[in-house]
Design a protein around this motif. Structure first.
Motif, PDB file in Angstrom:
ATOM      1  N   VAL A   1       0.848  -1.178   0.000  1.00 29.01           N
ATOM      2  CA  VAL A   1       0.000   0.000   0.000  1.00 29.01           C
ATOM      3  C   VAL A   1       0.894   1.241   0.000  1.00 29.01           C
ATOM      4  O   VAL A   1       1.818   1.338   0.784  1.00 29.01           O
ATOM      5  N   ALA A   2       0.594   2.141  -0.909  1.00 33.18           N
ATOM      6  CA  ALA A   2       1.293   3.426  -0.969  1.00 33.18           C
ATOM      7  C   ALA A   2       0.252   4.522  -0.807  1.00 33.18           C
ATOM      8  O   ALA A   2      -0.868   4.391  -1.291  1.00 33.18           O
ATOM      9  N   SER A   3       0.610   5.572  -0.102  1.00 32.71           N
ATOM     10  CA  SER A   3      -0.375   6.638   0.082  1.00 32.71           C
ATOM     11  C   SER A   3       0.311   7.971   0.330  1.00 32.71           C
ATOM     12  O   SER A   3       1.477   8.031   0.691  1.00 32.71           O
ATOM     13  N   SER A   4      -0.463   9.025   0.118  1.00 35.16           N
ATOM     14  CA  SER A   4       0.002  10.373   0.438  1.00 35.16           C
ATOM     15  C   SER A   4      -1.171  11.167   0.996  1.00 35.16           C
ATOM     16  O   SER A   4      -2.330  10.868   0.722  1.00 35.16           O
ATOM     17  N   ARG A   5      -0.827  12.153   1.788  1.00 31.83           N
ATOM     18  CA  ARG A   5      -1.844  12.992   2.417  1.00 31.83           C
ATOM     19  C   ARG A   5      -1.304  14.412   2.468  1.00 31.83           C
ATOM     20  O   ARG A   5      -0.158  14.645   2.842  1.00 31.83           O
ATOM     21  N   ASN A   6      -2.152  15.361   2.080  1.00 29.24           N
ATOM     22  CA  ASN A   6      -1.752  16.754   2.079  1.00 29.24           C
ATOM     23  C   ASN A   6      -2.846  17.554   2.765  1.00 29.24           C
ATOM     24  O   ASN A   6      -3.971  17.613   2.271  1.00 29.24           O
ATOM     25  N   SER A   7      -2.520  18.145   3.902  1.00 29.79           N
ATOM     26  CA  SER A   7      -3.477  18.974   4.639  1.00 29.79           C
ATOM     27  C   SER A   7      -3.052  20.429   4.553  1.00 29.79           C
ATOM     28  O   SER A   7      -1.880  20.755   4.760  1.00 29.79           O
ATOM     29  N   THR A   8      -4.014  21.305   4.247  1.00 28.82           N
ATOM     30  CA  THR A   8      -3.746  22.732   4.165  1.00 28.82           C
ATOM     31  C   THR A   8      -4.828  23.464   4.947  1.00 28.82           C
ATOM     32  O   THR A   8      -6.016  23.218   4.742  1.00 28.82           O
ATOM     33  N   PHE A   9      -4.406  24.354   5.842  1.00 23.04           N
ATOM     34  CA  PHE A   9      -5.357  25.134   6.626  1.00 23.04           C
ATOM     35  C   PHE A   9      -4.964  26.604   6.559  1.00 23.04           C
ATOM     36  O   PHE A   9      -3.784  26.942   6.545  1.00 23.04           O
ATOM     37  N   LEU A  10      -5.982  27.470   6.492  1.00 23.19           N
ATOM     38  CA  LEU A  10      -5.768  28.905   6.369  1.00 23.19           C
ATOM     39  C   LEU A  10      -6.526  29.606   7.494  1.00 23.19           C
ATOM     40  O   LEU A  10      -7.721  29.361   7.703  1.00 23.19           O
ATOM     41  N   LEU A  11      -5.830  30.479   8.197  1.00 28.24           N
ATOM     42  CA  LEU A  11      -6.413  31.252   9.290  1.00 28.24           C
ATOM     43  C   LEU A  11      -6.418  32.719   8.887  1.00 28.24           C
ATOM     44  O   LEU A  11      -5.375  33.311   8.634  1.00 28.24           O
ATOM     45  N   LYS A  12      -7.626  33.310   8.775  1.00 29.36           N
ATOM     46  CA  LYS A  12      -7.763  34.713   8.361  1.00 29.36           C
ATOM     47  C   LYS A  12      -8.411  35.524   9.474  1.00 29.36           C
ATOM     48  O   LYS A  12      -9.380  35.075  10.092  1.00 29.36           O
ATOM     49  N   LEU A  13      -7.919  36.724   9.674  1.00 26.91           N
ATOM     50  CA  LEU A  13      -8.549  37.650  10.599  1.00 26.91           C
ATOM     51  C   LEU A  13      -9.720  38.289   9.871  1.00 26.91           C
ATOM     52  O   LEU A  13      -9.553  38.923   8.831  1.00 26.91           O
ATOM     53  N   VAL A  14     -10.955  38.085  10.368  1.00 31.17           N
ATOM     54  CA  VAL A  14     -12.148  38.588   9.682  1.00 31.17           C
ATOM     55  C   VAL A  14     -12.833  39.722  10.445  1.00 31.17           C
ATOM     56  O   VAL A  14     -13.827  40.254   9.997  1.00 31.17           O
ATOM     57  N   GLY A  15     -12.311  40.062  11.560  1.00 28.92           N
ATOM     58  CA  GLY A  15     -12.852  41.165  12.357  1.00 28.92           C
ATOM     59  C   GLY A  15     -11.794  41.552  13.374  1.00 28.92           C
ATOM     60  O   GLY A  15     -10.671  41.040  13.360  1.00 28.92           O
ATOM     61  N   ASN A  16     -12.138  42.458  14.271  1.00 31.18           N
ATOM     62  CA  ASN A  16     -11.177  42.871  15.291  1.00 31.18           C
ATOM     63  C   ASN A  16     -10.871  41.763  16.285  1.00 31.18           C
ATOM     64  O   ASN A  16      -9.801  41.736  16.878  1.00 31.18           O
ATOM     65  N   ASP A  17     -11.830  40.861  16.474  1.00 34.36           N
ATOM     66  CA  ASP A  17     -11.633  39.827  17.496  1.00 34.36           C
ATOM     67  C   ASP A  17     -12.017  38.424  17.022  1.00 34.36           C
ATOM     68  O   ASP A  17     -12.268  37.543  17.830  1.00 34.36           O
ATOM     69  N   THR A  18     -12.034  38.193  15.698  1.00 30.67           N
ATOM     70  CA  THR A  18     -12.470  36.897  15.174  1.00 30.67           C
ATOM     71  C   THR A  18     -11.587  36.439  14.009  1.00 30.67           C
ATOM     72  O   THR A  18     -11.273  37.230  13.113  1.00 30.67           O
ATOM     73  N   TYR A  19     -11.223  35.166  14.058  1.00 30.10           N
ATOM     74  CA  TYR A  19     -10.531  34.501  12.949  1.00 30.10           C
ATOM     75  C   TYR A  19     -11.485  33.539  12.266  1.00 30.10           C
ATOM     76  O   TYR A  19     -12.396  33.009  12.903  1.00 30.10           O
ATOM     77  N   ALA A  20     -11.262  33.309  10.981  1.00 35.03           N
ATOM     78  CA  ALA A  20     -11.975  32.273  10.247  1.00 35.03           C
ATOM     79  C   ALA A  20     -10.942  31.217   9.854  1.00 35.03           C
ATOM     80  O   ALA A  20      -9.931  31.534   9.227  1.00 35.03           O
ATOM     81  N   LEU A  21     -11.194  29.967  10.248  1.00 38.35           N
ATOM     82  CA  LEU A  21     -10.296  28.865   9.935  1.00 38.35           C
ATOM     83  C   LEU A  21     -10.965  27.970   8.906  1.00 38.35           C
ATOM     84  O   LEU A  21     -12.118  27.568   9.074  1.00 38.35           O
ATOM     85  N   GLN A  22     -10.265  27.690   7.837  1.00 38.65           N
ATOM     86  CA  GLN A  22     -10.773  26.759   6.834  1.00 38.65           C
ATOM     87  C   GLN A  22      -9.604  25.955   6.289  1.00 38.65           C
ATOM     88  O   GLN A  22      -8.448  26.344   6.446  1.00 38.65           O
ATOM     89  N   GLY A  23      -9.919  24.839   5.641  1.00 37.16           N
ATOM     90  CA  GLY A  23      -8.840  24.024   5.102  1.00 37.16           C
ATOM     91  C   GLY A  23      -9.343  22.871   4.268  1.00 37.16           C
ATOM     92  O   GLY A  23     -10.546  22.730   4.021  1.00 37.16           O
ATOM     93  N   SER A  24      -8.399  22.052   3.857  1.00 32.43           N
ATOM     94  CA  SER A  24      -8.743  20.872   3.066  1.00 32.43           C
ATOM     95  C   SER A  24      -7.707  19.787   3.307  1.00 32.43           C
ATOM     96  O   SER A  24      -6.555  20.069   3.662  1.00 32.43           O
ATOM     97  N   VAL A  25      -8.140  18.542   3.099  1.00 32.05           N
ATOM     98  CA  VAL A  25      -7.257  17.386   3.192  1.00 32.05           C
ATOM     99  C   VAL A  25      -7.420  16.607   1.892  1.00 32.05           C
ATOM    100  O   VAL A  25      -8.538  16.292   1.486  1.00 32.05           O
ATOM    101  N   VAL A  26      -6.307  16.322   1.227  1.00 32.22           N
ATOM    102  CA  VAL A  26      -6.308  15.545  -0.011  1.00 32.22           C
ATOM    103  C   VAL A  26      -5.603  14.223   0.278  1.00 32.22           C
ATOM    104  O   VAL A  26      -4.473  14.214   0.774  1.00 32.22           O
TER     105      VAL A  26
END
Length: 119
Positions: A1-26
């Motif tokens: 069995v051969a495999s690969s995994r790539n996870s990417t996450f992005l953290l953005k400041l969307v207000g004075n006191d809030t972050y938005a976290l999103q990402g993907s896993v391939v």
């Protein structure tokens, strides 16, 4: 069995006191069980809102851990039932003669042509 995994996450400041976290896993997994079986999957996550405070980093890590734990749990469940379900239905059934089928299409065409010309 051969495999690969790539996870990417992005953290953005969307207000004075809030972050938005999103990402993907391939995921790409390739196994050999008397043939090639491949799994290609992409899972998108978020956005999740995270308040800025003294525990922001811990909250980000906790959210990513929840998402990835859910993904791994789903994969375990899927792979657990593969042998009895999906893979069993995909396997070639040996013919009554107990000889393997010759999958070379060209050979079958030659035999058909010879049979047609002999008639």
């Amino acid at each position: 069995v051969a495999s690969s995994r790539n996870s990417t996450f992005l953290l953005k400041l969307v207000g004075n006191d809030t972050y938005a976290l999103q990402g993907s896993v391939v995921l790409h997994s390739h196994a050999f069980e008397h043939g090639n079986i491949q799994l290609n999957s992409k899972q998108n996550y978020g956005p999740a809102k995270i308040k800025v405070d003294g525990n922001t980093v811990d909250k980000v890590v906790q959210q990513i851990d929840e998402w990835e734990s859910s993904l791994l749990s789903n994969l375990r469940e899927m792979y657990g039932g593969m042998g009895d379900g999906m893979l069993k239905s995909m396997r070639r059934i040996m013919p009554i003669t107990r000889t393997r089928m010759d999958w070379n299409v060209q050979t079958h065409r030659v035999v058909k042509t010879l049979n047609d010309t002999a008639k």
